[in-house]
Design a protein around this motif. Structure first.
Motif, PDB file in Angstrom:
ATOM      1  N   ASP A 187       0.978  -1.193  -0.042  1.00  0.00           N
ATOM      2  CA  ASP A 187      -0.172  -0.121  -0.044  1.00  0.00           C
ATOM      3  C   ASP A 187       0.785   1.286   0.051  1.00  0.00           C
ATOM      4  O   ASP A 187       0.249   2.393  -0.363  1.00  0.00           O
ATOM      5  CB  ASP A 187      -0.919  -0.015   1.113  1.00  0.00           C
ATOM      6  N   TYR A 232       3.107   1.955  -2.109  1.00  0.00           N
ATOM      7  CA  TYR A 232       3.505   2.327  -3.456  1.00  0.00           C
ATOM      8  C   TYR A 232       2.247   2.974  -3.994  1.00  0.00           C
ATOM      9  O   TYR A 232       0.992   2.707  -3.447  1.00  0.00           O
ATOM     10  CB  TYR A 232       3.896   1.046  -4.234  1.00  0.00           C
ATOM     11  N   PRO A 233       2.571   3.590  -5.179  1.00  0.00           N
ATOM     12  CA  PRO A 233       1.441   4.162  -5.904  1.00  0.00           C
ATOM     13  C   PRO A 233       0.390   3.323  -6.415  1.00  0.00           C
ATOM     14  O   PRO A 233       0.675   2.106  -6.638  1.00  0.00           O
ATOM     15  CB  PRO A 233       1.947   4.979  -7.042  1.00  0.00           C
ATOM     16  N   SER A 234      -0.968   3.814  -6.513  1.00  0.00           N
ATOM     17  CA  SER A 234      -2.128   2.746  -6.781  1.00  0.00           C
ATOM     18  C   SER A 234      -1.910   1.915  -7.784  1.00  0.00           C
ATOM     19  O   SER A 234      -2.418   0.790  -7.948  1.00  0.00           O
ATOM     20  CB  SER A 234      -3.215   3.450  -6.550  1.00  0.00           C
ATOM     21  N   GLY A 235      -1.407   2.762  -8.976  1.00  0.00           N
ATOM     22  CA  GLY A 235      -1.291   1.675 -10.278  1.00  0.00           C
ATOM     23  C   GLY A 235      -0.595   0.652 -10.068  1.00  0.00           C
ATOM     24  O   GLY A 235      -0.405  -0.354 -11.071  1.00  0.00           O
ATOM     25  N   ALA A 236       0.382   0.371  -8.894  1.00  0.00           N
ATOM     26  CA  ALA A 236       1.206  -0.547  -9.012  1.00  0.00           C
ATOM     27  C   ALA A 236       1.056  -1.719  -8.040  1.00  0.00           C
ATOM     28  O   ALA A 236       1.681  -2.786  -8.139  1.00  0.00           O
ATOM     29  CB  ALA A 236       2.652  -0.053  -8.642  1.00  0.00           C
ATOM     30  N   HIS A 237      -0.138  -1.696  -7.217  1.00  0.00           N
ATOM     31  CA  HIS A 237      -0.589  -2.540  -6.117  1.00  0.00           C
ATOM     32  C   HIS A 237      -0.604  -4.104  -6.887  1.00  0.00           C
ATOM     33  O   HIS A 237      -0.262  -4.969  -6.154  1.00  0.00           O
ATOM     34  CB  HIS A 237      -1.807  -2.132  -5.565  1.00  0.00           C
ATOM     35  N   GLU A 238      -1.614  -4.219  -7.927  1.00  0.00           N
ATOM     36  CA  GLU A 238      -1.622  -5.679  -8.379  1.00  0.00           C
ATOM     37  C   GLU A 238      -0.273  -6.184  -8.792  1.00  0.00           C
ATOM     38  O   GLU A 238       0.011  -7.375  -8.420  1.00  0.00           O
ATOM     39  CB  GLU A 238      -2.557  -5.543  -9.497  1.00  0.00           C
ATOM     40  N   PHE A 239       0.482  -5.384  -9.300  1.00  0.00           N
ATOM     41  CA  PHE A 239       1.825  -5.639  -9.709  1.00  0.00           C
ATOM     42  C   PHE A 239       2.576  -6.133  -8.525  1.00  0.00           C
ATOM     43  O   PHE A 239       3.216  -7.404  -8.721  1.00  0.00           O
ATOM     44  CB  PHE A 239       2.299  -4.747 -10.757  1.00  0.00           C
ATOM     45  N   LEU A 240       2.757  -5.435  -7.703  1.00  0.00           N
ATOM     46  CA  LEU A 240       3.572  -5.664  -6.455  1.00  0.00           C
ATOM     47  C   LEU A 240       2.950  -6.771  -5.702  1.00  0.00           C
ATOM     48  O   LEU A 240       3.578  -7.622  -4.856  1.00  0.00           O
ATOM     49  CB  LEU A 240       3.711  -4.515  -5.741  1.00  0.00           C
ATOM     50  N   GLN A 242      -3.814  -2.633 -12.522  1.00  0.00           N
ATOM     51  CA  GLN A 242      -2.765  -1.966 -13.236  1.00  0.00           C
ATOM     52  C   GLN A 242      -3.443  -1.824 -14.719  1.00  0.00           C
ATOM     53  O   GLN A 242      -3.361  -0.438 -15.078  1.00  0.00           O
ATOM     54  CB  GLN A 242      -1.710  -3.007 -13.513  1.00  0.00           C
ATOM     55  N   TYR A 298      -5.872   1.007 -14.291  1.00  0.00           N
ATOM     56  CA  TYR A 298      -5.383   2.315 -14.087  1.00  0.00           C
ATOM     57  C   TYR A 298      -5.272   3.046 -15.249  1.00  0.00           C
ATOM     58  O   TYR A 298      -4.992   4.368 -15.496  1.00  0.00           O
ATOM     59  CB  TYR A 298      -4.090   2.044 -13.173  1.00  0.00           C
ATOM     60  N   PRO A 345      -0.063   6.711  -0.482  1.00  0.00           N
ATOM     61  CA  PRO A 345      -0.016   7.603  -1.632  1.00  0.00           C
ATOM     62  C   PRO A 345      -1.559   7.688  -1.947  1.00  0.00           C
ATOM     63  O   PRO A 345      -2.375   7.086  -1.584  1.00  0.00           O
ATOM     64  CB  PRO A 345       0.646   6.839  -2.567  1.00  0.00           C
ATOM     65  N   PHE A 382       9.791   0.715 -13.967  1.00  0.00           N
ATOM     66  CA  PHE A 382       8.535   0.506 -13.085  1.00  0.00           C
ATOM     67  C   PHE A 382       8.655  -0.644 -12.220  1.00  0.00           C
ATOM     68  O   PHE A 382       8.217  -0.619 -11.070  1.00  0.00           O
ATOM     69  CB  PHE A 382       7.298   0.207 -14.013  1.00  0.00           C
ATOM     70  N   GLY A 408       7.629   1.065  -8.923  1.00  0.00           N
ATOM     71  CA  GLY A 408       6.227   0.992  -8.796  1.00  0.00           C
ATOM     72  C   GLY A 408       5.403   2.317  -9.286  1.00  0.00           C
ATOM     73  O   GLY A 408       4.322   2.398  -8.976  1.00  0.00           O
ATOM     74  N   PRO A 451       3.517   4.613 -11.489  1.00  0.00           N
ATOM     75  CA  PRO A 451       2.740   4.051 -12.814  1.00  0.00           C
ATOM     76  C   PRO A 451       3.202   4.990 -13.811  1.00  0.00           C
ATOM     77  O   PRO A 451       3.171   4.393 -14.840  1.00  0.00           O
ATOM     78  CB  PRO A 451       1.361   4.502 -12.314  1.00  0.00           C
TER      79      PRO A 451
END
Ligand code: HEM
Ligand code: SF4
Ligand code: SF4
Lengths: 183, 332, 538
Positions: free
Chosen positions: A28, A30-38, B196, B199, C17, C105, C109, C111
């Motif tokens: 959490d 990390y920025p929200s666009g990356a959550h699934e990835f991480l 992702q 987004y 964030p 990325f 992380g 985006p």
């Protein structure tokens, strides 16, 4: 750590839950666009950050359960902090997750909190967590210092021959030996 | 999700338009003839203009993305399809791209399952459903030719036959209908479920998805549920194709809905990302051979730039060069 | 009195964030994540626009008053000049296949480091200003207005892309975000937004002949040191021809090899090899730089620097050109040189004077990669090699982005390594060859103020090295790139400290048995070779 066996057993029972929540806190951050990835921790090579979080958090929770001493946490903590040091976090943000462990454990043990033995164990655990936080702080500062050192070393290496030539001009051929240390 | 809401509403509005226009105020000619012609015009003109517009910009440099061993010495096995050097090899590479989505197929992800063994997991969903969707779309498009031709060419009938091989019910269900719906639904779900991808999605990414779902659903309704008179539809289609439009009486409003959505898609196409249909053939990282060192590529606008020629350089450094015993062109 | 907050509440404050969409995300520029701007003097010397002192940390970036016009005109001009630009702006479907392929990325992380969003930063402006649909639909159509903040975002993120082209491999349409970054940087140049680590080498290379701006006579001194060092290690005294008219081959290598440790050992490696096979070659002080930071700045600057190589080949009257180990240099040579500065009709089709092999694959450009050349020597048994001298090294190979994805040089370096080293291990499949991970420092981002970003960006590469280090005890990371030799050394120090970085021709030279050499007890770094220390007594 002290003696509270009861707490260890409880933690063992909630192991998976604790790991998920604690790792979740890291993700959490990390920025929200990356959550699934991480959160996809399986991809060691495609996703080293997520993999490291998953692996090292689990290792540390096991360490807590097995009541290992603090030194045995330094490798896991180093792996995580080494990454967070070079990411876009303020020092406090980079470190916060360690202290958030307190909240995680309380959430997971909700029902048992009234138990006196558990409460005593928790106090110990809080103190331990604070110690972990200090350890993480040391690692963080160590990594930052290393980064500065790396910058200096690299500049030296990039101009290695220049320095060598300059030394030669000033000191004559004998001055050469010293500059080998830059390697 | 917020970015999907508006396109959804837009498509609903598009569905309602012919329901009112034909169902309530009987504008059959408008929806059966004028809109289709306008749509066709916009589609073809827009498509051609876009491709011509791309074509008017030159390709100054030959920059293929090479994905395999180059052709060099004879004992290194040249990867002909991943790193083509001849026209035929480029065609081979493009064929794999266009027909099998080769690059998308690369999306494998290594996983560690129980211990240090690496397994290449089946994370090819995007490839699979994209391929399914596109192939089904193409075959359905192709099958529609039976409405515009008389007599129907053998291939079209043949494809139709194969596609409807499974006689589950009457009329037989087309496999491609199911495939299209499944494929596009999964592409849609992927867009909303995978955070992702959600987004980075724009409303204009959801719009064609909803629109095509709308087309598929109305099409299937028409075939399997609310039957329309297929003879009359063909009459209309043939008359449109012959440029002597006649609107037969009594085609159900569901047909006009289907047709209208198709028209909107056609009109939207040239101005949207759907132009990847044309673009994939024009992409310089894929459609060029990696033969730069073999054949010189010409840049039509090769710029005149200010250089620092040797003579100037020597003038600037002559004394130092001479001092150091380095050969020069002019001694003084 | 207020209730004491629980630890939970305390620690959850302010650490999450914002869950904002990328168009609304604020820009986070802080020391460690940006590169210093170019010095005004340097821009002046290169005749580049808007030279002035400024800092990304300032509110006011001192853009020219008509900056907006300049940018729009700059975009328009490039749309007309580059089909890639038009097509890539129009056809992305945002399928996300590229999103998690970028090392920045993966390591951050952030985006906006997804290649697709990096491109959208520019694409959103293209839509808003150049397409009817975008003008009509606004944000609904993914368009936005061009503001100073957008320009700042461009500067930040186009200098956070190493132009490695990994994303392009996975894109169904081959959309190459590196190309968009390159165009984005060209447009930023028009406003005087560029970084010193790129512009200063460009200027040095242009005016003097190499990145550091070392003058010819000093370069000569350095080469003399190499000759001494080689003699100390091998007992053989070699000659290094410079500016020799009528030589058969002009040799060009990135200048990092002359002065940067450990590239210097690779350089010594070339020299020993050429001496051993008796190659009739020359180097040049005028065209001393194979590397080309112009590539990271604009196609015009790239051309200005690259022009020197053919010009010098012509002046010296050589037959063909041999190029050293360098990544981006080879992108320029393979994909741009002939187009920009050719035709090289004054040269001959390269033919190895030792083996007679004709390099048909370089028929037009007339420039051969050193690993192609050396593989050919090895294949024909022209080298006397003792790979056991490298037995203490467990080697893995880092594919540099450009030789792989802009050329396809995969097997040549591997063939050479396997012939000079007995222990070779590949990193996991998805991290090598066309899927190789960038060192994180390419495209002119290998400056020291950018260190944190570089360590982040290099994490996926380091992580794969860590894997083979743990599994096979790998202690050597070989590469064929000057930037790699410098940057991977630092990267390894941070992430996998037990691994040392070598150039391929350093390994070759260590294994190379030279005529008349003394017993080798040390390698080129003058470190004792395990098992050979006592050879002297024999
Ligand atoms: C009649 C022509 C075509 C139409 C109507 C069409 C339509 C579409 C649509 C609507 C999408 C978006 C799916 C989504 O947003 O999730 C899409 C994606 C895609 N299209 Fe096409 N396409 C056409 C032709 C092609 C061709 C010739 C190719 C060949 C390479 C292609 C390759 C792809 C790929 C790889 C995707 C990515 C899948 C995705 O976005 O999820 N398409 N196409
Ligand atoms: S892979 Fe290509 S089409 Fe897909 S999002 Fe990335 S750039 Fe766009
Ligand atoms: S070229 Fe490389 S650095 Fe740039 S966006 Fe693509 S993957 Fe990232």
């Amino acid at each position: 750590m002290g003696e509270s066996q009861g707490l260890s057993a409880l933690l063992q029972k909630k192991r998976a839950d604790i790991i998920t929540r604690w790792a979740g806190i890291l993700v959490d951050s990390y920025p929200s666009g990356a959550h699934e990835f991480l959160s996809n921790k399986k991809n060691r090579f495609a996703n080293p950050v997520g993999y490291t979080i998953a692996k090292e958090i689990a290792a540390m929770v096991d360490g807590l359960i097995n009541r290992q001493d603090i030194d045995s946490f330094s490798s896991s903590l180093d792996k995580i902090m080494r990454i967070r040091t070079v990411q876009d976090f303020k020092p406090s943000e980079a470190l916060a997750f360690v202290y958030q462990l307190k909240g995680v454990i309380r959430e997971c043990l909700d029902e048992s909190l009234s138990d006196a033995e558990v409460r005593a164990g928790l106090e110990e655990l809080d103190a331990f967590t604070d110690a972990l936080g200090l350890l993480a702080f040391d690692i963080y500062v160590g990594c930052k210092e290393q980064l500065y050192q790396l910058r200096v070393d690299e500049v030296k290496r990039n101009t290695y021959m220049l320095v060598k030539r300059a030394k030669m001009l000033v000191e004559g051929p004998e001055g050469d030996q010293g500059s080998r240390n830059l390697v | 999700m917020d970015r999907a809401a508006l396109p959804f509403v837009a498509v609903i509005a598009l569905v309602i338009t012919p329901l009112i226009g034909v169902g309530a105020i009987s504008l059959h000619y408008l929806f059966g003839v004028i809109v289709p012609y306008v749509a066709a015009l916009i589609f073809f003109a827009g498509f051609i203009m876009k491709v011509v517009n791309w074509g008017t910009s030159p390709v100054p440099f030959r920059i293929p993305t090479t994905c395999g061993q180059q052709k060099s010495l004879p004992w290194f096995k040249h990867s002909k399809l991943e790193n083509p050097v001849t026209g035929i090899q480029v065609i081979g590479r493009m064929f794999l791209e266009v027909v099998f989505f080769r690059s998308l197929f690369r999306n494998l992800k290594p996983e560690i399952r129980g211990g240090p063994r690496i397994v290449y997991g089946p994370t090819k969903w995007l490839w699979f459903f994209a391929l399914m969707f596109h192939w089904c779309f193409f075959i359905i498009f192709f099958r529609h030719l039976r409405l515009f031709t008389e007599p129907v060419p053998g291939v079209v009938t043949f494809v139709d036959r194969i596609d409807s091989m499974f006689q589950i019910c009457i009329p037989p269900i087309y496999l491609t209908d199911l495939g299209l719906l499944l494929g596009i639904t999964c592409l849609f779900l992927r867009r909303v479920i995978v955070p992702q991808v959600r987004y980075l999605s724009l409303p204009s990414d959801y719009f064609p998805l909803f629109l095509i779902i709308g087309i598929a659903v109305t099409g299937m309704l028409m075939r399997y549920v609310i039957r329309v008179d297929i003879i009359k539809v063909k009459e209309l289609a043939l008359s449109l194709a012959a440029f002597s439009p006649k609107v037969p009486q009594g085609i159900g409003v569901i047909f006009y809905t289907h047709l209208f959505l198709v028209c909107v898609l056609a009109m939207y196409f040239p101005f949207s990302k759907l132009m990847h249909l044309g673009g994939v053939f024009m992409s310089p990282t894929r459609n060029l051979a990696n033969n730069n060192r073999i054949v010189r590529h010409i840049n039509p606008w090769n710029p005149k730039v200010k250089l620092h020629p040797y003579e100037e350089w020597e003038d600037e450094f002559r004394d130092k060069l001479l001092d150091a015993g380095i050969p020069v062109e002019k001694k003084g | 009195m207020a209730k004491t907050p629980s630890p939970q509440e305390l620690w959850n404050i302010d650490h999450k964030p914002p869950k904002k969409w990328w168009m609304d995300l604020p820009l986070n520029i802080r020391p460690g994540n940006f590169s210093y701007p170019a010095k005004p003097q340097i821009l002046k010397e290169l005749d580049m626009p808007n030279p002035r002192p400024w800092s990304p940390l300032d509110e006011d970036w001192k853009l020219p008053p008509n900056w907006k016009e300049i940018v729009l005109e700059g975009i328009r001009e490039r749309l007309d000049k580059f089909r890639t630009f038009k097509v890539f702006m129009d056809i992305c479907v945002r399928c996300g296949a590229c999103a998690d392929k970028c090392h920045f990325f993966i390591g951050s992380g952030d985006p906006r480091n997804m290649p697709v969003l990096r491109a959208e930063l520019l694409r959103s402006i293209y839509r808003g200003e150049f397409t009817k649909a975008g003008k009509l639909l606004g944000r609904f159509g993914g368009a936005r207005e061009l503001t100073v903040d957008v320009i700042k975002e461009w500067f930040h993120y186009f200098y956070q892309c190493t132009e490695c082209r990994r994303c392009s491999v996975f894109c169904p349409y081959g959309i190459d975000t590196a190309e968009i970054t390159m165009l984005g940087r060209e447009i930023l140049n028009l406003l005087g937004l560029n970084i010193n680590w790129i512009m200063e080498p460009v200027r040095n290379c242009f005016k003097i002949g190499n990145h550091l701006g070392i003058q010819p006579h000093s370069l000569k001194d350095m080469v003399d040191f190499f000759i001494d060092d080689i003699e100390e290690v091998t007992g053989v005294r070699i000659e290094v021809p410079f500016m020799k008219k009528g030589a058969e081959v002009l040799f060009v290598t990135p200048s990092g090899d002359y002065f940067a440790d450990p590239g210097t050992y690779t350089f010594m490696g070339y020299l020993m090899l050429f001496h051993e096979i008796g190659l009739d070659y020359t180097m040049s002080y005028y065209a001393a730089e194979g590397g080309n930071f112009g590539l990271f700045s604009s196609n015009e600057n790239m051309k200005r620097l690259n022009a020197k190589i053919y010009a010098e080949a012509k002046r010296l009257g050589v037959k063909w050109i041999l190029g050293g180990e360098c990544g981006h240099m080879w992108r320029v040579i393979n994909q741009f040189m002939d187009t920009m500065n050719g035709p090289a009709d004054f040269l001959e089709v390269p033919k190895s004077p030792i083996t007679g092999t004709v390099f048909e694959n370089a028929r037009s450009t007339k420039m051969v990669h050193i690993t192609e050349f050396t593989s050919d020597l090895i294949k024909h048994g022209k080298l006397n090699l003792d790979p056991s001298r490298n037995d203490h090294l467990k080697v893995t190979f880092h594919d540099s982005c450009n030789p792989v994805r802009a050329m396809g040089l995969l097997e040549e370096p591997r063939y050479v390594i396997k012939n000079v080293c007995n222990n070779f291990y590949e990193m996991p499949e998805d991290t090598i060859r066309e899927k190789t991970f960038c060192c994180g420092s390419g495209s002119g981002l290998n400056n020291d103020e950018f260190m944190e970003m570089r360590m982040r960006g290099g994490l996926p590469r380091a992580n794969a090295v860590q894997y083979v280090h743990d599994k096979h005890d790998v202690n050597t990371l070989a590469c064929i790139c000057a930037i790699d030799r410098a940057a991977l050394t630092t990267l390894m120090n941070y992430w996998v400290p037990d691994v040392t970085v070598y150039g391929v021709h350093e390994l070759v030279a260590n294994a190379l048995v030279m005529k008349g050499e003394k017993k080798r007890t040390t390698d080129l770094r003058q470190m004792p070779i395990p098992g050979m220390e006592d050879a002297e007594d024999v």
